[in-house]
Design a protein around this motif. Sequence first.
Motif, mmCIF file in Angstrom:
data_model
loop_
_atom_site.group_PDB
_atom_site.id
_atom_site.type_symbol
_atom_site.label_atom_id
_atom_site.label_comp_id
_atom_site.label_asym_id
_atom_site.label_seq_id
_atom_site.Cartn_x
_atom_site.Cartn_y
_atom_site.Cartn_z
ATOM 1 N N ALA A 71 44.601 42.134 24.868
ATOM 2 C CA ALA A 71 44.264 41.925 26.274
ATOM 3 C C ALA A 71 42.804 41.524 26.416
ATOM 4 O O ALA A 71 42.422 40.910 27.408
ATOM 5 N N THR A 72 41.983 41.838 25.430
ATOM 6 C CA THR A 72 40.595 41.369 25.457
ATOM 7 C C THR A 72 40.595 39.842 25.499
ATOM 8 O O THR A 72 39.910 39.228 26.327
ATOM 9 N N HIS A 100 37.200 47.012 32.967
ATOM 10 C CA HIS A 100 37.090 47.239 31.521
ATOM 11 C C HIS A 100 36.034 46.297 30.943
ATOM 12 O O HIS A 100 35.779 45.234 31.500
ATOM 13 N N SER A 102 36.216 44.296 28.586
ATOM 14 C CA SER A 102 36.746 42.967 28.237
ATOM 15 C C SER A 102 36.785 42.048 29.459
ATOM 16 O O SER A 102 37.026 40.845 29.342
ATOM 17 N N ASP A 176 44.049 42.878 35.675
ATOM 18 C CA ASP A 176 44.108 43.540 34.368
ATOM 19 C C ASP A 176 45.117 44.677 34.509
ATOM 20 O O ASP A 176 44.817 45.728 35.082
ATOM 21 N N GLN A 179 46.830 49.020 31.658
ATOM 22 C CA GLN A 179 47.217 50.439 31.692
ATOM 23 C C GLN A 179 48.487 50.686 32.516
ATOM 24 O O GLN A 179 49.005 51.798 32.491
ATOM 25 N N SER A 199 48.960 44.459 27.227
ATOM 26 C CA SER A 199 48.774 44.619 25.787
ATOM 27 C C SER A 199 49.821 45.549 25.195
ATOM 28 O O SER A 199 50.012 46.669 25.693
ATOM 29 N N HIS A 201 50.098 47.421 22.542
ATOM 30 C CA HIS A 201 49.822 48.736 21.933
ATOM 31 C C HIS A 201 49.604 49.836 22.963
ATOM 32 O O HIS A 201 49.442 51.001 22.608
ATOM 33 N N LYS A 202 49.629 49.469 24.255
ATOM 34 C CA LYS A 202 49.510 50.502 25.294
ATOM 35 C C LYS A 202 50.877 50.989 25.747
ATOM 36 O O LYS A 202 50.975 51.914 26.540
HETATM 37 N N1 PMP Z 1 41.835 46.338 29.739
HETATM 38 C C1 PMP Z 1 42.054 47.663 29.809
HETATM 39 C C2 PMP Z 1 42.185 48.308 31.160
HETATM 40 C C3 PMP Z 1 42.184 48.415 28.654
HETATM 41 O O1 PMP Z 1 42.404 49.739 28.742
HETATM 42 C C4 PMP Z 1 42.071 47.769 27.396
HETATM 43 C C5 PMP Z 1 42.194 48.568 26.109
HETATM 44 N N2 PMP Z 1 41.341 49.685 26.015
HETATM 45 C C6 PMP Z 1 41.843 46.381 27.368
HETATM 46 C C7 PMP Z 1 41.741 45.705 28.564
HETATM 47 C C8 PMP Z 1 41.726 45.630 26.077
HETATM 48 O O2 PMP Z 1 42.972 45.589 25.431
HETATM 49 P P1 PMP Z 1 43.132 45.217 23.888
HETATM 50 O O3 PMP Z 1 42.871 46.473 23.119
HETATM 51 O O4 PMP Z 1 44.547 44.752 23.740
HETATM 52 O O5 PMP Z 1 42.163 44.132 23.570
#
Ligand code: PMP
Length: 380
Positions: A71-72, A100, A102, A176, A179, A199, A201-202
Amino acid sequence: MQRKYFDYASTTPADPEVVKVMTPYFYEKFGNASSPHSVGREAQKALEDSRETLARFLGANAEEFIFTSGATESNNQAIIGIARQLKNKGKHIVVSQIEHHSVLEPIYYLEKEGYTITYLPVDPVGLVDVQNLKKALTGQTILVCLIQASNEIGTIQSIAEIGTIVREQNIHFHVDAVQTVGHIPVNVKELHADTLSLSAHKFYGPKGVAALYVRKGVRLPSFLMGGGQERGLRASTQNVAGAVGLAKAIQLCQDTMAQEADLQKKLRDTLLNEIPKRIAGVIVNGHRTQRLPNNAHFSFEKVSGESLLMSLDMAGIAASMGSACTSGAMEPSHVLRAIGLSDELAFGSLRVTLGRWTTEEDVDYLLEELPKVVKRLRKV
Ligand code: PMP
Protein backbone atom coordinates in the motif's frame (compact mmCIF):
# COMPACT_ATOMS: atom_id res chain seq x y z
CA MET A 1 5.66 -19.02 28.40
CA GLN A 2 2.47 -18.15 26.60
CA ARG A 3 2.77 -16.05 23.42
CA LYS A 4 -0.07 -13.68 22.75
CA TYR A 5 -0.23 -11.57 19.62
CA PHE A 6 -2.00 -8.22 19.91
CA ASP A 7 -0.50 -6.46 16.91
CA TYR A 8 -2.81 -7.40 14.01
CA ALA A 9 -2.89 -3.79 12.74
CA SER A 10 0.81 -4.02 12.10
CA THR A 11 0.50 -7.28 10.21
CA THR A 12 -1.57 -10.46 10.26
CA PRO A 13 -0.44 -14.05 9.86
CA ALA A 14 -1.48 -15.50 6.51
CA ASP A 15 -4.51 -17.77 6.73
CA PRO A 16 -3.47 -21.40 6.02
CA GLU A 17 -6.12 -21.48 3.25
CA VAL A 18 -4.34 -18.54 1.59
CA VAL A 19 -0.96 -20.27 1.66
CA LYS A 20 -2.55 -23.43 0.26
CA VAL A 21 -3.97 -21.74 -2.85
CA MET A 22 -0.77 -19.74 -3.42
CA THR A 23 1.64 -22.69 -3.32
CA PRO A 24 1.06 -24.09 -6.86
CA TYR A 25 1.94 -20.66 -8.29
CA PHE A 26 5.53 -21.07 -7.05
CA TYR A 27 5.93 -24.49 -8.71
CA GLU A 28 3.84 -26.01 -11.48
CA LYS A 29 1.96 -22.78 -12.27
CA PHE A 30 4.99 -20.48 -12.11
CA GLY A 31 4.41 -18.74 -15.46
CA ASN A 32 4.94 -15.10 -16.36
CA ALA A 33 1.47 -13.63 -16.89
CA SER A 34 2.74 -11.74 -19.96
CA SER A 35 4.00 -14.85 -21.80
CA PRO A 36 1.78 -15.89 -24.70
CA HIS A 37 2.32 -19.66 -24.26
CA SER A 38 0.06 -21.92 -22.22
CA VAL A 39 2.21 -21.66 -19.05
CA GLY A 40 1.91 -17.88 -19.22
CA ARG A 41 -1.77 -17.97 -20.09
CA GLU A 42 -2.46 -20.11 -17.04
CA ALA A 43 -0.79 -17.46 -14.84
CA GLN A 44 -2.64 -14.68 -16.66
CA LYS A 45 -5.96 -16.40 -16.01
CA ALA A 46 -5.21 -16.77 -12.30
CA LEU A 47 -4.23 -13.10 -12.15
CA GLU A 48 -7.41 -11.94 -13.87
CA ASP A 49 -9.61 -14.23 -11.75
CA SER A 50 -7.99 -12.72 -8.65
CA ARG A 51 -8.65 -9.20 -9.91
CA GLU A 52 -12.28 -10.18 -10.51
CA THR A 53 -12.67 -11.50 -6.94
CA LEU A 54 -11.09 -8.39 -5.47
CA ALA A 55 -13.29 -6.08 -7.55
CA ARG A 56 -16.47 -7.93 -6.62
CA PHE A 57 -15.66 -7.59 -2.93
CA LEU A 58 -15.20 -3.83 -3.21
CA GLY A 59 -18.06 -3.07 -5.60
CA ALA A 60 -15.88 -2.23 -8.61
CA ASN A 61 -14.99 -3.61 -12.03
CA ALA A 62 -11.95 -5.83 -12.42
CA GLU A 63 -10.22 -3.43 -14.85
CA GLU A 64 -10.33 -0.76 -12.14
CA PHE A 65 -7.66 -2.52 -10.03
CA ILE A 66 -3.93 -2.84 -10.39
CA PHE A 67 -1.79 -5.05 -8.20
CA THR A 68 1.19 -3.39 -6.51
CA SER A 69 3.96 -4.36 -4.08
CA GLY A 70 2.40 -2.72 -1.03
CA ALA A 71 0.00 0.00 0.00
CA THR A 72 3.03 2.27 0.34
CA GLU A 73 3.46 1.97 -3.42
CA SER A 74 -0.30 2.34 -4.02
CA ASN A 75 -0.44 5.54 -1.95
CA ASN A 76 2.74 6.94 -3.53
CA GLN A 77 1.53 6.27 -7.07
CA ALA A 78 -1.93 7.72 -6.51
CA ILE A 79 -0.71 10.89 -4.81
CA ILE A 80 2.30 11.73 -6.97
CA GLY A 81 0.56 10.54 -10.13
CA ILE A 82 -2.61 12.58 -9.64
CA ALA A 83 -0.67 15.67 -8.55
CA ARG A 84 1.42 15.51 -11.73
CA GLN A 85 -1.52 14.64 -13.96
CA LEU A 86 -3.61 17.58 -12.73
CA LYS A 87 -0.89 20.19 -12.17
CA ASN A 88 -2.27 22.45 -14.88
CA LYS A 89 -5.66 22.48 -13.17
CA GLY A 90 -4.30 23.55 -9.76
CA LYS A 91 -1.66 22.82 -7.16
CA HIS A 92 -3.62 22.64 -3.91
CA ILE A 93 -3.96 19.38 -1.96
CA VAL A 94 -5.97 18.65 1.20
CA VAL A 95 -4.96 15.87 3.62
CA SER A 96 -5.61 15.18 7.29
CA GLN A 97 -2.92 15.54 9.92
CA ILE A 98 -3.30 11.87 10.84
CA GLU A 99 -2.37 10.18 7.57
CA HIS A 100 0.03 7.26 7.38
CA HIS A 101 3.65 8.04 6.52
CA SER A 102 3.20 6.45 3.09
CA VAL A 103 0.79 9.34 2.37
CA LEU A 104 2.56 12.11 4.28
CA GLU A 105 6.00 11.54 2.76
CA PRO A 106 4.85 11.94 -0.88
CA ILE A 107 2.80 14.96 0.29
CA TYR A 108 5.92 16.55 1.86
CA TYR A 109 7.75 15.84 -1.40
CA LEU A 110 5.04 17.61 -3.40
CA GLU A 111 5.10 20.53 -0.98
CA LYS A 112 8.82 20.95 -1.69
CA GLU A 113 8.00 20.82 -5.40
CA GLY A 114 5.73 23.86 -5.04
CA TYR A 115 2.29 22.38 -4.26
CA THR A 116 0.26 24.02 -1.47
CA ILE A 117 -0.97 21.63 1.19
CA THR A 118 -3.75 22.05 3.73
CA TYR A 119 -3.24 19.71 6.69
CA LEU A 120 -6.69 19.32 8.25
CA PRO A 121 -6.79 19.08 12.04
CA VAL A 122 -8.87 16.44 13.82
CA ASP A 123 -10.93 16.64 17.00
CA PRO A 124 -9.84 14.93 20.26
CA VAL A 125 -11.25 11.57 19.13
CA GLY A 126 -9.54 11.80 15.75
CA LEU A 127 -12.39 12.89 13.47
CA VAL A 128 -11.98 15.34 10.61
CA ASP A 129 -14.65 18.07 10.71
CA VAL A 130 -16.63 17.73 7.48
CA GLN A 131 -17.55 21.44 7.34
CA ASN A 132 -13.93 22.35 7.92
CA LEU A 133 -12.92 20.13 5.03
CA LYS A 134 -15.54 21.71 2.81
CA LYS A 135 -14.21 25.17 3.65
CA ALA A 136 -10.66 24.10 2.80
CA LEU A 137 -11.56 23.29 -0.83
CA THR A 138 -10.72 26.01 -3.35
CA GLY A 139 -10.83 26.38 -7.12
CA GLN A 140 -7.18 25.26 -7.09
CA THR A 141 -7.78 22.03 -5.13
CA ILE A 142 -6.96 18.96 -7.22
CA LEU A 143 -6.72 16.22 -4.61
CA VAL A 144 -8.20 15.27 -1.23
CA CYS A 145 -6.49 12.42 0.55
CA LEU A 146 -7.92 10.71 3.63
CA ILE A 147 -7.23 7.64 5.71
CA GLN A 148 -10.48 5.72 6.25
CA ALA A 149 -9.51 4.35 9.65
CA SER A 150 -6.50 5.39 11.66
CA ASN A 151 -3.86 2.68 11.95
CA GLU A 152 -3.03 4.09 15.38
CA ILE A 153 -6.20 5.04 17.24
CA GLY A 154 -8.72 3.18 15.06
CA THR A 155 -11.11 6.10 14.45
CA ILE A 156 -13.17 5.68 11.27
CA GLN A 157 -13.82 8.85 9.23
CA SER A 158 -17.15 9.67 7.57
CA ILE A 159 -15.68 8.89 4.18
CA ALA A 160 -18.94 8.50 2.23
CA GLU A 161 -20.16 11.93 3.38
CA ILE A 162 -16.81 13.55 2.61
CA GLY A 163 -16.58 11.71 -0.72
CA THR A 164 -19.95 13.16 -1.79
CA ILE A 165 -18.69 16.71 -1.17
CA VAL A 166 -15.38 16.11 -2.92
CA ARG A 167 -17.06 14.50 -5.95
CA GLU A 168 -19.55 17.40 -6.23
CA GLN A 169 -16.61 19.75 -6.63
CA ASN A 170 -14.98 17.53 -9.22
CA ILE A 171 -11.87 17.01 -7.10
CA HIS A 172 -9.93 13.73 -7.04
CA PHE A 173 -10.57 11.72 -3.85
CA HIS A 174 -7.92 9.26 -2.67
CA VAL A 175 -8.75 6.93 0.23
CA ASP A 176 -6.24 4.92 2.25
CA ALA A 177 -8.38 1.92 3.18
CA VAL A 178 -5.51 -0.26 4.39
CA GLN A 179 -6.92 -0.76 7.88
CA THR A 180 -10.55 -1.19 6.84
CA VAL A 181 -10.58 -3.58 3.88
CA GLY A 182 -11.32 -7.06 5.18
CA HIS A 183 -12.42 -5.70 8.56
CA ILE A 184 -15.49 -3.58 7.80
CA PRO A 185 -17.55 -3.35 4.57
CA VAL A 186 -15.82 -1.13 1.99
CA ASN A 187 -17.52 -0.21 -1.28
CA VAL A 188 -15.59 2.16 -3.55
CA LYS A 189 -18.77 3.51 -5.17
CA GLU A 190 -20.47 4.29 -1.85
CA LEU A 191 -17.32 6.07 -0.66
CA HIS A 192 -17.06 8.07 -3.93
CA ALA A 193 -13.37 7.16 -4.07
CA ASP A 194 -11.44 7.88 -7.26
CA THR A 195 -8.43 5.92 -6.06
CA LEU A 196 -8.20 3.65 -3.01
CA SER A 197 -5.37 1.58 -1.56
CA LEU A 198 -5.40 -1.71 0.33
CA SER A 199 -2.80 -4.25 1.40
CA ALA A 200 -3.09 -8.05 1.65
CA HIS A 201 -0.97 -8.51 4.78
CA LYS A 202 -3.52 -6.55 6.83
CA PHE A 203 -6.27 -9.11 6.17
CA TYR A 204 -4.55 -12.51 6.44
CA GLY A 205 -2.95 -12.43 2.99
CA PRO A 206 0.76 -12.39 2.09
CA LYS A 207 3.14 -9.46 2.57
CA GLY A 208 4.48 -7.61 -0.45
CA VAL A 209 1.25 -7.61 -2.46
CA ALA A 210 -1.40 -4.93 -2.46
CA ALA A 211 -3.74 -3.15 -4.85
CA LEU A 212 -4.78 0.26 -6.04
CA TYR A 213 -8.30 0.99 -7.22
CA VAL A 214 -8.34 3.47 -10.09
CA ARG A 215 -11.86 4.52 -11.03
CA LYS A 216 -12.69 4.12 -14.71
CA GLY A 217 -12.01 7.42 -16.47
CA VAL A 218 -9.26 8.53 -14.05
CA ARG A 219 -5.97 9.13 -15.85
CA LEU A 220 -3.06 8.01 -13.73
CA PRO A 221 0.53 7.79 -14.96
CA SER A 222 2.61 4.65 -14.30
CA PHE A 223 4.94 5.12 -11.35
CA LEU A 224 7.56 2.59 -12.41
CA MET A 225 9.27 2.79 -15.79
CA GLY A 226 9.50 -0.46 -17.71
CA GLY A 227 7.08 -2.87 -19.38
CA GLY A 228 3.40 -2.30 -20.05
CA GLN A 229 1.96 -4.65 -17.43
CA GLU A 230 -1.27 -3.82 -15.59
CA ARG A 231 -2.64 -1.95 -18.62
CA GLY A 232 0.41 0.27 -18.63
CA LEU A 233 -0.27 1.46 -15.09
CA ARG A 234 2.37 -0.62 -13.32
CA ALA A 235 5.50 -1.97 -14.95
CA SER A 236 7.15 -5.19 -13.64
CA THR A 237 6.33 -8.88 -13.85
CA GLN A 238 3.19 -9.55 -11.86
CA ASN A 239 3.26 -11.35 -8.53
CA VAL A 240 0.72 -14.00 -9.51
CA ALA A 241 1.06 -16.09 -6.34
CA GLY A 242 0.62 -12.90 -4.31
CA ALA A 243 -2.46 -11.81 -6.25
CA VAL A 244 -3.99 -15.28 -5.85
CA GLY A 245 -3.29 -15.07 -2.11
CA LEU A 246 -4.77 -11.58 -1.85
CA ALA A 247 -7.95 -12.71 -3.61
CA LYS A 248 -8.31 -15.78 -1.41
CA ALA A 249 -7.77 -13.64 1.69
CA ILE A 250 -10.48 -11.22 0.57
CA GLN A 251 -12.85 -14.05 -0.13
CA LEU A 252 -12.32 -15.53 3.33
CA CYS A 253 -12.97 -12.10 4.86
CA GLN A 254 -16.18 -11.79 2.90
CA ASP A 255 -17.39 -15.06 4.39
CA THR A 256 -16.41 -14.33 7.98
CA MET A 257 -16.17 -10.54 8.38
CA ALA A 258 -19.49 -9.82 10.09
CA GLN A 259 -19.07 -12.62 12.61
CA GLU A 260 -15.41 -11.80 13.30
CA ALA A 261 -16.16 -8.10 13.74
CA ASP A 262 -18.88 -8.88 16.31
CA LEU A 263 -16.54 -11.04 18.33
CA GLN A 264 -13.66 -8.58 18.11
CA LYS A 265 -15.90 -5.67 19.08
CA LYS A 266 -16.91 -7.56 22.21
CA LEU A 267 -13.29 -8.26 23.15
CA ARG A 268 -12.25 -4.71 22.22
CA ASP A 269 -14.97 -3.21 24.42
CA THR A 270 -13.89 -5.43 27.31
CA LEU A 271 -10.41 -3.92 26.96
CA LEU A 272 -11.70 -0.35 26.58
CA ASN A 273 -13.87 -0.73 29.69
CA GLU A 274 -11.68 -2.88 31.89
CA ILE A 275 -8.24 -1.34 31.49
CA PRO A 276 -9.22 2.09 32.89
CA LYS A 277 -11.03 0.29 35.73
CA ARG A 278 -8.00 -1.80 36.66
CA ILE A 279 -5.30 0.84 36.20
CA ALA A 280 -5.34 4.46 37.40
CA GLY A 281 -4.08 7.29 35.18
CA VAL A 282 -5.13 5.78 31.84
CA ILE A 283 -6.95 7.43 28.97
CA VAL A 284 -8.65 5.70 26.06
CA ASN A 285 -7.78 7.25 22.69
CA GLY A 286 -9.97 7.36 19.60
CA HIS A 287 -13.73 7.36 19.06
CA ARG A 288 -15.67 5.08 21.37
CA THR A 289 -17.91 3.52 18.70
CA GLN A 290 -16.86 4.89 15.29
CA ARG A 291 -13.70 2.81 15.49
CA LEU A 292 -12.23 -0.35 14.02
CA PRO A 293 -13.71 -3.48 15.62
CA ASN A 294 -10.22 -4.73 16.46
CA ASN A 295 -8.52 -1.59 17.83
CA ALA A 296 -8.04 -0.45 21.43
CA HIS A 297 -5.61 2.37 22.17
CA PHE A 298 -4.52 3.78 25.54
CA SER A 299 -2.15 6.32 27.06
CA PHE A 300 -0.70 5.75 30.51
CA GLU A 301 0.49 8.53 32.77
CA LYS A 302 4.02 8.17 34.10
CA VAL A 303 4.92 5.12 32.01
CA SER A 304 7.25 4.92 29.04
CA GLY A 305 5.57 3.13 26.15
CA GLU A 306 8.90 1.62 25.09
CA SER A 307 9.42 0.07 28.53
CA LEU A 308 5.81 -1.04 28.59
CA LEU A 309 6.21 -2.86 25.29
CA MET A 310 9.44 -4.52 26.40
CA SER A 311 7.95 -5.65 29.71
CA LEU A 312 4.84 -6.97 27.97
CA ASP A 313 7.06 -8.79 25.48
CA MET A 314 8.84 -10.47 28.39
CA ALA A 315 5.41 -11.62 29.59
CA GLY A 316 4.79 -13.09 26.12
CA ILE A 317 2.57 -10.27 24.88
CA ALA A 318 3.26 -8.61 21.51
CA ALA A 319 1.57 -5.21 21.23
CA SER A 320 2.54 -1.85 19.82
CA MET A 321 2.94 1.82 20.70
CA GLY A 322 1.13 2.88 17.57
CA SER A 323 2.13 2.18 14.03
CA ALA A 324 5.11 -0.12 13.55
CA CYS A 325 6.50 2.56 11.27
CA THR A 326 6.74 5.19 14.02
CA SER A 327 7.79 3.00 16.92
CA GLY A 328 11.53 3.25 17.37
CA ALA A 329 11.53 6.89 16.27
CA MET A 330 12.18 9.46 18.99
CA GLU A 331 9.41 11.82 17.90
CA PRO A 332 5.99 11.30 19.50
CA SER A 333 3.38 10.05 17.06
CA HIS A 334 1.98 12.79 14.81
CA VAL A 335 -1.48 11.23 15.23
CA LEU A 336 -1.40 11.51 19.01
CA ARG A 337 -0.13 15.07 18.77
CA ALA A 338 -2.99 15.86 16.38
CA ILE A 339 -5.61 14.65 18.90
CA GLY A 340 -4.03 16.97 21.45
CA LEU A 341 -2.09 14.57 23.70
CA SER A 342 0.88 15.90 25.61
CA ASP A 343 4.25 14.42 24.62
CA GLU A 344 4.36 12.60 27.95
CA LEU A 345 1.04 10.83 27.30
CA ALA A 346 1.94 10.18 23.67
CA PHE A 347 5.15 8.47 24.79
CA GLY A 348 3.13 6.35 27.22
CA SER A 349 0.86 4.81 24.60
CA LEU A 350 -0.19 1.27 23.90
CA ARG A 351 -2.08 -0.03 20.86
CA VAL A 352 -3.77 -3.40 21.24
CA THR A 353 -5.14 -4.85 18.02
CA LEU A 354 -7.10 -8.07 17.73
CA GLY A 355 -7.61 -10.53 14.91
CA ARG A 356 -8.97 -13.80 13.61
CA TRP A 357 -7.22 -15.91 16.21
CA THR A 358 -7.62 -13.71 19.30
CA THR A 359 -9.49 -15.50 22.07
CA GLU A 360 -11.20 -14.44 25.26
CA GLU A 361 -8.38 -16.18 27.17
CA ASP A 362 -5.83 -13.99 25.36
CA VAL A 363 -7.70 -10.88 26.46
CA ASP A 364 -7.99 -12.18 30.03
CA TYR A 365 -4.25 -12.81 30.09
CA LEU A 366 -3.55 -9.24 28.94
CA LEU A 367 -5.97 -7.87 31.53
CA GLU A 368 -4.10 -9.80 34.22
CA GLU A 369 -0.57 -8.93 33.14
CA LEU A 370 -0.94 -5.28 32.12
CA PRO A 371 -1.80 -3.86 35.60
CA LYS A 372 1.18 -5.74 37.10
CA VAL A 373 3.56 -4.42 34.45
CA VAL A 374 2.31 -0.82 34.75
CA LYS A 375 2.57 -0.93 38.54
CA ARG A 376 6.14 -2.24 38.39
CA LEU A 377 7.19 0.37 35.82
CA ARG A 378 5.64 3.23 37.78
CA LYS A 379 7.60 2.14 40.89
CA VAL A 380 10.84 2.30 38.94
N1 PMP B 1 -1.55 2.90 5.15
C1 PMP B 1 -1.89 2.46 6.38
C2 PMP B 1 -3.07 3.07 7.08
C3 PMP B 1 -1.17 1.43 6.98
O1 PMP B 1 -1.52 1.00 8.20
C4 PMP B 1 -0.07 0.86 6.28
C5 PMP B 1 0.74 -0.25 6.92
N2 PMP B 1 1.24 0.03 8.20
C6 PMP B 1 0.24 1.36 5.00
C7 PMP B 1 -0.53 2.37 4.47
C8 PMP B 1 1.38 0.80 4.20
O2 PMP B 1 1.08 -0.51 3.79
P1 PMP B 1 2.19 -1.53 3.27
O3 PMP B 1 2.81 -2.14 4.48
O4 PMP B 1 1.45 -2.53 2.44
O5 PMP B 1 3.17 -0.76 2.44
